[in-house]
Write a protein that holds these residues in place. Structure first.
Motif, mmCIF file in Angstrom:
data_model
loop_
_atom_site.group_PDB
_atom_site.id
_atom_site.type_symbol
_atom_site.label_atom_id
_atom_site.label_comp_id
_atom_site.label_asym_id
_atom_site.label_seq_id
_atom_site.Cartn_x
_atom_site.Cartn_y
_atom_site.Cartn_z
ATOM 1 N N THR A 99 0.832 -1.196 0.000
ATOM 2 C CA THR A 99 0.000 0.000 0.000
ATOM 3 C C THR A 99 0.873 1.256 0.000
ATOM 4 O O THR A 99 2.058 1.218 0.351
ATOM 5 C CB THR A 99 -0.928 0.052 1.230
ATOM 6 N N LEU A 100 0.254 2.355 -0.370
ATOM 7 C CA LEU A 100 0.885 3.653 -0.184
ATOM 8 C C LEU A 100 0.999 3.942 1.316
ATOM 9 O O LEU A 100 0.366 3.256 2.132
ATOM 10 C CB LEU A 100 0.061 4.736 -0.875
ATOM 11 N N THR B 265 -8.705 1.676 -4.708
ATOM 12 C CA THR B 265 -9.428 1.984 -3.472
ATOM 13 C C THR B 265 -10.908 2.195 -3.751
ATOM 14 O O THR B 265 -11.768 1.732 -2.992
ATOM 15 C CB THR B 265 -8.818 3.217 -2.788
ATOM 16 N N ALA C 132 -3.679 3.583 -7.058
ATOM 17 C CA ALA C 132 -4.244 3.453 -5.704
ATOM 18 C C ALA C 132 -5.643 4.048 -5.642
ATOM 19 O O ALA C 132 -6.541 3.488 -4.991
ATOM 20 C CB ALA C 132 -3.326 4.117 -4.690
ATOM 21 N N ARG D 106 -3.670 2.959 1.100
ATOM 22 C CA ARG D 106 -4.377 2.601 -0.134
ATOM 23 C C ARG D 106 -3.565 1.560 -0.913
ATOM 24 O O ARG D 106 -2.369 1.753 -1.142
ATOM 25 C CB ARG D 106 -4.615 3.843 -0.992
ATOM 26 N N PRO D 107 -4.183 0.451 -1.341
ATOM 27 C CA PRO D 107 -3.436 -0.658 -1.941
ATOM 28 C C PRO D 107 -2.958 -0.360 -3.356
ATOM 29 O O PRO D 107 -3.618 0.360 -4.115
ATOM 30 C CB PRO D 107 -4.462 -1.800 -1.948
ATOM 31 N N VAL D 108 -1.800 -0.961 -3.706
ATOM 32 C CA VAL D 108 -1.256 -0.796 -5.062
ATOM 33 C C VAL D 108 -0.827 -2.116 -5.706
ATOM 34 O O VAL D 108 -0.708 -2.201 -6.930
ATOM 35 C CB VAL D 108 -0.052 0.178 -5.077
ATOM 36 N N GLU E 93 -0.046 6.642 -7.308
ATOM 37 C CA GLU E 93 -1.199 7.369 -6.762
ATOM 38 C C GLU E 93 -2.447 7.117 -7.606
ATOM 39 O O GLU E 93 -3.535 6.868 -7.072
ATOM 40 C CB GLU E 93 -0.890 8.866 -6.722
#
Length: 669
Positions: free
Chosen positions: A110-111, A154, A150, A115-117, A147
């Motif tokens: 995640t960031l 999200t 994400a 927030r998952p990436v 970004e």
């Protein structure tokens, strides 16, 4: 060497406390560190009995070279999915959206804000190292790309399985149940039972619904599927033929080779299933399964205060299943002159052969087949088998045991309370009722707070995680069952208090469904609702059932209306995916029947109640009563000095009070 997990209560986190990875538990400290240092977060989720979690730990998290890469480029957070199912839900949804599949170990990057990436499940060490280096390099070079992705992902997590409210139904047509079951039958395994795929999971709630459906329709194909599945599971390697209890699933399509971990939630629900099935079919095999599985839980998953532990590991001495399997020599030495008999009974042959010259004990033949072949009586066979199991268990207990996950969870302990009570109804063993009360009192004293809220976890006098909806759902269910077993209003009043708290803290904005997390919890990137019934029923489906009963007990129309609204919201899924919504279908069964109440009042109320409840009653029948004091709207003016009367009502029309319980049975069976 130790990291930030060393003071955890979770056995899973403690397993990782000495890894060279600088693990953090999920905490404000870890999240702040990620933001301050502008690093990606690795959220790595598993549980103590997870075999592939152990494999990845050994290959990667104990590897100093890989750990150095993880520590340099990431903030690494370890999560016990059983303690924090809310975190697991969010990142499982993310990984399923990215890859189309999920499972454990679950690894999601995640960031710094969570927030998952990127994510997946198990990764071999070389692949894992490459992923780490590529993500770290990519984040340095092109943060805007991360970004953007994400944001998209999200939004996908937030909208994943989003529900559109429907207008509330006033009638629930039983034809929907027939259509759902017709669609479901396409996936029945008519040879081995269960669903027609591998691996095979027991899915007890599926069969609780089908049991209910059969009791109403007398659909012979459903009966055959139920009896086939119940026997195959009890005969298979998934069932511990020596010590009782079920493994989590079988890796094949014939219930033979288990994934050897044993979970409290599976065994609790299967005790309930086999108890209720015994009521309907009177198969002595089901009784044996219940007694042996309760013995297993009492022996191996029980604390000193009435609390129940969570799980036994699949592995011992670094090998999956080593504790449970037998070599031919070991088996022969214990069997002695009865070797041929026991080899046939437990399949010490090609049927039971597994790997490394070891055998998984399982059954294929009925007792009748064995007695005919070996020319012995049923009674002698039973005595020989009981004695031999004791010998096997005694020797097995000298082996190094699988790891015990000794945390206590409110929801799973509540399922075990319900299991004791279902077994008490079926077999009238007073010790089962005593055990149910003992565990309930443990929850009340250690996991319920004065204002009427619940905590999730307990270990060594520490309880520090706010309860989730499933904790409320299954404890309320257990308290309703406990009232029905004792007619003691303190259990029902506690259930009402918990429902009020859950309504206050978990309700969706429009007031129909419930969120999984309380509004008092620190928010995650998404607030999820649990709608789909899985190996454990969805917390929303169980809350809807609880509202159905409590709304009637306390004559609160809004609760009954909310239950109808929740079920109406789910209608479109029930026919299309019935096996994934079986607890919702169970509630549909209740609403599709006339309202039935059976009230028993008088000094012999509990004895008469026991005589009736050993039978399988019409689904949704409300049971109420009093012994020496009128304590509920249903019991008012129904206590007659020196008498014990039964009052049966259907759709607000009541029979005359009667004293003979046998005369009311035809109304409730």
């Amino acid at each position: 060497m130790s990291n930030h997990l060393k003071n955890s209560t979770s056995p899973y986190l403690l397993q990782h406390a000495n890894n060279p990875v600088e693990w953090f538990p999920w905490s404000d400290e870890a999240l702040l560190k990620a933001k301050t240092e502008d690093k990606l977060i690795l959220v790595s989720i598993g549980y103590s009995a997870c075999h592939w979690c152990h494999v990845m730990e050994h290959e990667s998290f104990e590897n100093f070279e890989i750990a150095e890469v993880m520590n340099r480029h990431f903030i690494c957070i370890k999560v016990d999915r059983e303690e924090r199912p809310d975190i697991d839900q969010v990142y499982m949804a993310a990984v399923q959206l990215m890859t189309g599949r999920g499972g454990w170990p679950l690894n999601c990057f995640t960031l710094p804000d969570g927030r998952p990436v990127y994510g997946g499940t198990y990764f071999p060490a070389p692949q894992w190292k490459n992923i780490l280096l590529n993500l770290a390099e990519g984040y340095k070079k092109d943060k805007p790309k991360f970004e953007d992705y994400a944001d998209q992902l999200t939004n996908g997590v937030i909208n994943y399985e989003q529900l559109v409210p429907k207008s509330v139904r006033n009638d629930f047509d039983p034809e929907l149940l027939k259509t759902a079951v017709k669609n479901w039958k396409k996936y029945f395994d008519t040879v081995e039972g269960g669903s027609d795929r591998a691996p095979k999971f027991p899915m007890p709630n599926n069969y609780q619904f089908l049991l209910s459906y059969y009791s109403l329709t007398k659909d012979e194909s459903v009966k055959m599927h139920l009896q086939l599945t119940l026997q195959k599971m009890a005969f298979g390697g998934i069932y511990d033929q020596v010590g009782g209890g079920f493994a989590r699933y079988s890796v094949d399509g014939e219930w033979k080779v288990p994934h050897f971990e044993k979970m409290l939630y599976d065994n609790a629900q299967l005790i309930s299933l086999y108890s209720n099935s015994y009521k309907l079919f009177q198969d002595p095999l089901y009784k044996d399964v219940v007694y042996e599985t309760i013995d297993f839980v009492d022996r191996e998953l029980s604390g000193l205060k009435g609390n129940k532990f969570s799980a036994l590991d699949a592995d011992s001495e670094g090998m999956e299943g080593k504790f449970y399997v037998w070599s031919e020599k070991e088996f022969k030495d214990l069997a002695g002159t009865d070797f041929d008999l026991f080899a046939e009974y437990f399949n010490l042959n090609k049927n039971g052969f597994w790997e490394h010259e070891n055998y998984i004990l399982l059954r294929k033949a009925s007792d009748e087949y064995i007695t005919d072949k070996f020319k012995i009586s049923k009674e002698l066979l039973r005595n020989k088998v009981i004695d031999f199991k004791k010998r096997l268990l005694s020797v097995r207990n000298t082996r190094i045991k699988p790891g015990l996950d000794d945390k206590t969870l409110t929801s799973w302990n509540s399922l075990m309370v319900s299991a004791y009570l279902d077994a008490y109804d079926a077999f009238q063993e007073s010790s089962y009722l005593e055990s149910a009360i003992y565990t309930t009192n443990f929850i009340l004293e250690n996991l319920m707070l004065p204002e009427g809220t619940l905590n999730r976890n307990y270990k060594k006098d520490i309880s520090n995680i706010n309860g989730y909806l499933e904790d409320y759902a299954f404890f309320i269910q257990a308290l309703i069952k406990l009232y029905q077993a004792t007619f003691d209003m303190k259990w029902l009043n506690t259930a009402k208090l918990l429902m009020e708290q859950a309504t206050l803290n978990f309700s969706e904005e429009d007031g129909s469904m419930f969120y999984f997390t309380s509004k008092t919890d620190t928010p995650l990137i998404a607030r999820k609702m649990e709608l789909q019934d899985n190996v454990i029923p969805a917390s929303n489906s169980q809350m809807a059932i609880n509202l159905f009963f409590l709304g009637r007990y306390f004559e609160i129309p809004d609760w009954i209306l909310r239950s109808k609204q929740m079920l109406s919201n789910m209608e479109k899924f029930l026919v299309e995916y019935p096996s994934a919504y079986s607890n919702w279908l169970l509630l549909w069964t209740y609403f599709s029947q006339p309202d039935r109440e059976l009230v028993i009042c008088g000094k012999e109320a509990l004895q008469k109640r026991n005589s009736i409840l050993k039978n399988y009653l019409v689904p949704g029948t409300l049971i109420a009563g009093c012994v020496d004091q009128e304590n509920l709207g249903y019991t008012l003016n129904r206590l007659v000095k020196g008498k014990t009367y039964l009052y049966f009502c259907e759709n607000q029309t009541c029979m005359l009070p009667i004293e003979d319980e046998s005369k009311v049975l035809e109304k409730v069976l």
